[in-house]
Write a protein that holds these residues in place. Structure first.
Motif, mmCIF file in Angstrom:
data_model
loop_
_atom_site.group_PDB
_atom_site.id
_atom_site.type_symbol
_atom_site.label_atom_id
_atom_site.label_comp_id
_atom_site.label_asym_id
_atom_site.label_seq_id
_atom_site.Cartn_x
_atom_site.Cartn_y
_atom_site.Cartn_z
ATOM 1 N N VAL A 1 48.868 44.829 34.319
ATOM 2 C CA VAL A 1 48.796 44.321 35.684
ATOM 3 C C VAL A 1 49.781 43.173 35.857
ATOM 4 O O VAL A 1 49.779 42.210 35.085
ATOM 5 C CB VAL A 1 47.371 43.855 36.031
ATOM 6 C CG1 VAL A 1 47.348 43.126 37.366
ATOM 7 C CG2 VAL A 1 46.432 45.059 36.078
ATOM 8 N N ASP A 2 50.630 43.276 36.869
ATOM 9 C CA ASP A 2 51.606 42.232 37.162
ATOM 10 C C ASP A 2 51.082 41.264 38.218
ATOM 11 O O ASP A 2 51.385 40.079 38.201
ATOM 12 C CB ASP A 2 52.914 42.874 37.653
ATOM 13 C CG ASP A 2 54.027 41.870 37.848
ATOM 14 O OD1 ASP A 2 54.572 41.390 36.838
ATOM 15 O OD2 ASP A 2 54.341 41.558 39.023
ATOM 16 N N GLN A 3 50.281 41.777 39.132
ATOM 17 C CA GLN A 3 49.734 40.942 40.208
ATOM 18 C C GLN A 3 48.390 41.504 40.638
ATOM 19 O O GLN A 3 48.220 42.710 40.777
ATOM 20 C CB GLN A 3 50.687 40.937 41.405
ATOM 21 C CG GLN A 3 50.166 40.218 42.646
ATOM 22 C CD GLN A 3 51.139 40.344 43.800
ATOM 23 O OE1 GLN A 3 52.268 39.866 43.738
ATOM 24 N NE2 GLN A 3 50.719 41.028 44.855
ATOM 25 N N ILE A 4 47.412 40.606 40.820
ATOM 26 C CA ILE A 4 46.101 41.036 41.279
ATOM 27 C C ILE A 4 45.466 39.907 42.066
ATOM 28 O O ILE A 4 45.625 38.736 41.743
ATOM 29 C CB ILE A 4 45.186 41.433 40.091
ATOM 30 C CG1 ILE A 4 43.809 41.892 40.596
ATOM 31 C CG2 ILE A 4 45.039 40.310 39.088
ATOM 32 C CD1 ILE A 4 42.922 42.458 39.511
ATOM 33 N N GLY A 5 44.758 40.256 43.129
ATOM 34 C CA GLY A 5 44.043 39.260 43.909
ATOM 35 C C GLY A 5 43.991 39.633 45.377
ATOM 36 O O GLY A 5 44.921 40.225 45.916
ATOM 37 N N HIS A 6 42.892 39.288 46.009
ATOM 38 C CA HIS A 6 42.771 39.547 47.442
ATOM 39 C C HIS A 6 43.697 38.656 48.251
ATOM 40 O O HIS A 6 44.082 38.982 49.371
ATOM 41 C CB HIS A 6 41.320 39.321 47.885
ATOM 42 C CG HIS A 6 40.392 40.407 47.426
ATOM 43 N ND1 HIS A 6 39.568 40.262 46.336
ATOM 44 C CD2 HIS A 6 40.177 41.664 47.894
ATOM 45 C CE1 HIS A 6 38.873 41.374 46.167
ATOM 46 N NE2 HIS A 6 39.219 42.238 47.093
ATOM 47 N N THR A 7 44.057 37.483 47.687
ATOM 48 C CA THR A 7 44.910 36.556 48.434
ATOM 49 C C THR A 7 46.360 36.987 48.408
ATOM 50 O O THR A 7 47.170 36.487 49.177
ATOM 51 C CB THR A 7 44.793 35.136 47.849
ATOM 52 O OG1 THR A 7 45.117 35.172 46.455
ATOM 53 C CG2 THR A 7 43.372 34.615 48.003
ATOM 54 N N GLY A 8 46.720 37.912 47.506
ATOM 55 C CA GLY A 8 48.079 38.418 47.449
ATOM 56 C C GLY A 8 48.184 39.751 48.143
ATOM 57 O O GLY A 8 47.670 39.956 49.244
ATOM 58 N N GLY B 1 47.100 42.760 46.802
ATOM 59 C CA GLY B 1 46.337 43.742 46.055
ATOM 60 C C GLY B 1 46.714 43.745 44.592
ATOM 61 O O GLY B 1 46.904 42.706 43.970
ATOM 62 N N VAL B 2 46.859 44.942 44.014
ATOM 63 C CA VAL B 2 47.119 45.088 42.585
ATOM 64 C C VAL B 2 48.453 45.777 42.367
ATOM 65 O O VAL B 2 48.695 46.865 42.875
ATOM 66 C CB VAL B 2 46.006 45.918 41.907
ATOM 67 C CG1 VAL B 2 46.284 46.070 40.411
ATOM 68 C CG2 VAL B 2 44.653 45.270 42.137
ATOM 69 N N LEU C 1 48.335 49.703 43.312
ATOM 70 C CA LEU C 1 47.127 50.481 43.095
ATOM 71 C C LEU C 1 46.120 50.206 44.200
ATOM 72 O O LEU C 1 45.903 49.051 44.577
ATOM 73 C CB LEU C 1 46.503 50.115 41.742
ATOM 74 C CG LEU C 1 47.416 50.224 40.520
ATOM 75 C CD1 LEU C 1 46.647 49.844 39.270
ATOM 76 C CD2 LEU C 1 48.002 51.622 40.398
ATOM 77 N N PRO C 2 45.476 51.239 44.715
ATOM 78 C CA PRO C 2 44.440 51.031 45.733
ATOM 79 C C PRO C 2 43.299 50.188 45.183
ATOM 80 O O PRO C 2 42.852 50.384 44.047
ATOM 81 C CB PRO C 2 43.974 52.452 46.058
ATOM 82 C CG PRO C 2 45.107 53.345 45.648
ATOM 83 C CD PRO C 2 45.720 52.674 44.456
ATOM 84 N N LEU C 3 42.832 49.249 45.981
ATOM 85 C CA LEU C 3 41.736 48.385 45.549
ATOM 86 C C LEU C 3 40.448 49.166 45.307
ATOM 87 O O LEU C 3 39.564 48.696 44.598
ATOM 88 C CB LEU C 3 41.494 47.289 46.584
ATOM 89 C CG LEU C 3 42.567 46.197 46.662
ATOM 90 C CD1 LEU C 3 42.312 45.286 47.861
ATOM 91 C CD2 LEU C 3 42.600 45.383 45.384
ATOM 92 N N ALA C 4 40.337 50.360 45.889
ATOM 93 C CA ALA C 4 39.131 51.164 45.716
ATOM 94 C C ALA C 4 39.143 51.989 44.435
ATOM 95 O O ALA C 4 38.164 52.668 44.135
ATOM 96 C CB ALA C 4 38.941 52.092 46.919
#
Length: 296
Positions: free
Chosen positions: A151-158, A160-161, A172-175
């Motif tokens: 994972v390079d980036q993750i978070g609701h404030t950004g 997504g993933v 990647l879809p959050l679901a």
């Protein structure tokens, strides 16, 4: 090709009995496991898709489905069978069929998603030792991990993933279900969420009896609570595909290993059945593995 020709010729002459076919079945099981392992190795090495077209063409590099969340499932106390019944080929880790009592419990219908995991990351989950076991925190400090593997980036404030898949960054879809997490990360998320990992009997009961109520499994391996061990009565086979590094009791390495239940979408359909189980060290995050939780 020469070895395959000889094997098929021997198989053609073999008696149709369990004793006569055990070697062929063991070889096929080993080949099924290697297919999944090769897909995992390609991912770990970050190889672009064009470097392994056979995996793509054969369906060994699937896309996980994005699913709307289902309510957790409550199950009453009852008996559940663990282990596969004798007959045919039974891998070492699945031998020793027996029944075990399970108390009433509540379990997630689906594995934890990226959306749920992102909340843990946003809340500083990787910065707070209170959510981690001692072994988990030591692993985290040693690896410097700030998110699940790849994972390079993750978070609701950004946004997504963002994760590396097939040699490139993909959103990647959050679901979708969380993938490539260690048992340490799974346990930390559960502690933070006020939940816990299911034990093996709970997972097996839900998989065998709650599919009509929305219990979904089979796209990824799943961590469950408790140390790895063969069931009583299991006999280590000649290939020892699920051998533990030391006796599964005491302070040896195996006492820290964990059980994986379910099966991944990268595996042969022959490996996908409710009694499937295998063992892995808790820091393994190169596998196609995620987790779900239970109410405390």
């Amino acid at each position: 090709a020469h070895t395959l020709d000889i094997t098929l010729a021997l198989l053609d002459k073999a008696e149709p009995t369990d004793d006569a076919l055990v070697g062929f079945r063991l070889a096929l099981h080993h080949e099924d496991r290697l297919g999944e392992a090769l897909a995992g190795l390609a991912q770990a090495l970050d190889l672009p898709a064009e470097r392994y077209p056979a995996l793509i063409d054969s369906g060994l590099w699937p896309s996980l489905a994005s699913r709307s969340r289902r309510d957790a499932i409550g199950l009453p106390g009852q008996m559940v069978q663990l282990g596969a019944l004798p007959g045919g080929f039974v891998p070492d880790a699945e031998q020793g069929a027996h029944r075990q009592a399970v108390a009433e419990f509540e379990i997630d219908a689906q594995p934890v998603t990226w959306s749920q995991y992102a909340e843990f990351v946003d809340d500083g989950g990787y910065d707070q030792p209170r959510w981690w076991t001692n072994a988990g925190w030591q692993w985290l400090q040693a690896t410097g991990r700030r998110a699940p593997r790849h994972v390079d980036q993750i978070g609701h404030t950004g946004n997504g993933v963002l994760a590396r898949r097939q040699g490139r960054l993909q959103r990647l879809p959050l679901a979708q279900a969380v993938l490539h997490v260690s048992a340490h990360e799974a346990a930390a998320w559960c502690h933070w969420a006020g939940r816990r990992l299911p034990d093996e009997a709970e997972w097996a009961l839900a998989a065998s009896s709650a599919s009509a109520r929305g219990f979904h499994w089979g796209e990824l391996l799943e961590w469950v609570a408790g140390p790895a061990a063969l069931f009583a009565g299991a006999l280590a086979g000649p290939a020892a595909l699920d051998a533990l590094p030391a006796p599964a009791s005491g302070a040896g390495p195996a006492a820290r290993w964990r059980v994986l239940r379910g099966a991944s979408a990268w595996a042969s359909a022959r490996l996908r059945h409710p009694q499937a189980r295998r063992f892995a060290a808790p820091d393994r995050d190169d596998l196609f593995v995620g987790f779900r939780s239970c109410a405390v």
